[in-house]
Design an enzyme around this catalytic site. Structure first.
Site, PDB file in Angstrom:
ATOM      1  N   GLN A 201      -5.197  -1.730   9.623  1.00 44.11           N
ATOM      2  CA  GLN A 201      -4.924  -3.040   9.029  1.00 44.11           C
ATOM      3  C   GLN A 201      -5.472  -4.150   9.925  1.00 44.11           C
ATOM      4  O   GLN A 201      -5.126  -4.238  11.093  1.00 44.11           O
ATOM      5  CB  GLN A 201      -3.411  -3.211   8.820  1.00 44.11           C
ATOM      6  CG  GLN A 201      -3.022  -4.491   8.110  1.00 44.11           C
ATOM      7  CD  GLN A 201      -3.520  -4.565   6.679  1.00 44.11           C
ATOM      8  OE1 GLN A 201      -3.477  -3.597   5.942  1.00 44.11           O
ATOM      9  NE2 GLN A 201      -3.986  -5.728   6.277  1.00 44.11           N
TER      10      GLN A 201
ATOM     11  N   LYS B 154       0.834  -1.208   0.000  1.00 48.12           N
ATOM     12  CA  LYS B 154       0.000   0.000   0.000  1.00 48.12           C
ATOM     13  C   LYS B 154       0.865   1.253   0.000  1.00 48.12           C
ATOM     14  O   LYS B 154       0.595   2.216  -0.724  1.00 48.12           O
ATOM     15  CB  LYS B 154      -0.941  -0.012   1.210  1.00 48.12           C
ATOM     16  CG  LYS B 154      -2.083  -1.006   1.067  1.00 48.12           C
ATOM     17  CD  LYS B 154      -2.815  -1.241   2.387  1.00 48.12           C
ATOM     18  CE  LYS B 154      -3.869  -2.328   2.213  1.00 48.12           C
ATOM     19  NZ  LYS B 154      -4.475  -2.759   3.478  1.00 48.12           N
TER      20      LYS B 154
ATOM     21  N   ASP C  13     -11.588   2.581   3.764  1.00 53.95           N
ATOM     22  CA  ASP C  13     -11.782   1.120   3.697  1.00 53.95           C
ATOM     23  C   ASP C  13     -13.264   0.760   3.617  1.00 53.95           C
ATOM     24  O   ASP C  13     -13.620  -0.387   3.335  1.00 53.95           O
ATOM     25  CB  ASP C  13     -11.164   0.447   4.936  1.00 53.95           C
ATOM     26  CG  ASP C  13      -9.972  -0.426   4.567  1.00 53.95           C
ATOM     27  OD1 ASP C  13      -9.794  -0.731   3.372  1.00 53.95           O
ATOM     28  OD2 ASP C  13      -9.216  -0.822   5.479  1.00 53.95           O
TER      29      ASP C  13
END
Length: 281
Positions: A96, A52, A119
């Site tokens: 994460q 990322k 997200d």
């Protein structure tokens, strides 16, 4: 049978994002910013975060990773997120997953400002998705929708079987497909006869982390198969949830693993972060 090339499409998306980032910087002096919270030392999580960060660098984003030990308290994680909520340079906040067992994942995700929830996991964005309103959508399902669009795969009126009902993939995937006017069946670990559902579907979307779960006899001739699963097997190779060798000859379209849905997840994360940055422009 045609392969859906996620690698090439992801590069195309990233190139478009890169051009728009340059324009945003030139016209508004805004550089999109992404902050990642990484807790513990899970190798897969570290690998994802590294990818990322590299992708952010490639398109000209500002990015920062907050690495924390897995002993960190929930309150300290919340304090870090609240700090980033108030940081005008940060357009996207990503935690994460998975988190350590002592941390309440739902509580952590709810602390993120919905306007920075790139997200798409916050209940606010999930609610807007279900009701068909503009919002941030979970990156993997959004990437799958981008694939359907790129390959002109018609969804309206099609029978779609989603295998897996997670909050991250299965549920948002089903909502997106419903919004596209497909007829959607959601199956999961307690489904009695999986084959009965997959074998009549025009499109099968699977993401449960079980190597070779979908076999040749479970898919009808000409079906579109989207394999979101990614599993490392005994010989070290990566495989999906579909028995690709035997299923692929029956398909009209199928995604490979690796090189299918995976690259699209990061591409859509970049796209969501750019969308957030444009909102403050």
């Amino acid at each position: 049978m045609q392969l859906i090339d996620g690698q090439s499409l992801a590069k195309k998306v990233q190139a478009t994002v890169g051009v728009e980032v340059a324009q945003l910087k030139q016209e508004k002096n805004i550089v999109p910013g992404l902050a990642v919270i990484l807790i513990g030392d899970d190798p897969a999580s570290h690998a994802y975060v590294k990818m990322k960060a590299k992708a952010c660098e490639n398109v000209g984003f500002y990015s920062i990773t907050h690495s924390m030990p897995d002993t960190i308290s929930q309150d300290e994680i919340i304090a870090t997120i609240e700090m980033m909520n108030g940081n005008p340079r940060i357009d996207g906040i990503l935690v994460q997953l998975p988190l350590p067992k002592h941390v309440d994942t739902n509580k952590i995700l709810e602390v993120i400002d919905p306007k920075k929830d790139v997200d798409g996991f916050h209940a606010y964005n999930v609610g807007r998705l279900v009701t068909g309103l503009d919002c941030f959508v979970a990156c993997t399902p959004l990437g799958v929708m981008k694939m359907f669009e790129e390959y002109d795969i018609e969804l309206r009126g099609k029978d779609v079987c989603v295998v897996g009902a997670s909050n991250i993939v299965g549920k948002p995937m089903a909502s997106l497909l419903l919004n596209a006017e497909a007829t959607v069946t959601i199956t999961h670990i307690h489904t009695k006869d999986l084959k009965a559902h997959t074998s009549r579907a025009d499109i099968v979307v699977v993401g449960v982390g079980v190597p070779g779960l979908i076999t040749e006899d479970m898919v009808k001739e000409g079906a579109v198969v989207i394999d979101i699963g990614i599993n490392r097997i005994a010989d070290g190779s990566l495989v999906g949830d579909v028995d690709f060798k035997h299923v692929s000859p029956k398909c009209s379209y199928i995604t490979p693993v690796p090189g299918g849905v995976g690259p699209m997840t990061i591409a859509m994360l970049l796209s969501n972060t750019l969308k957030s940055a444009k909102a403050r422009a």
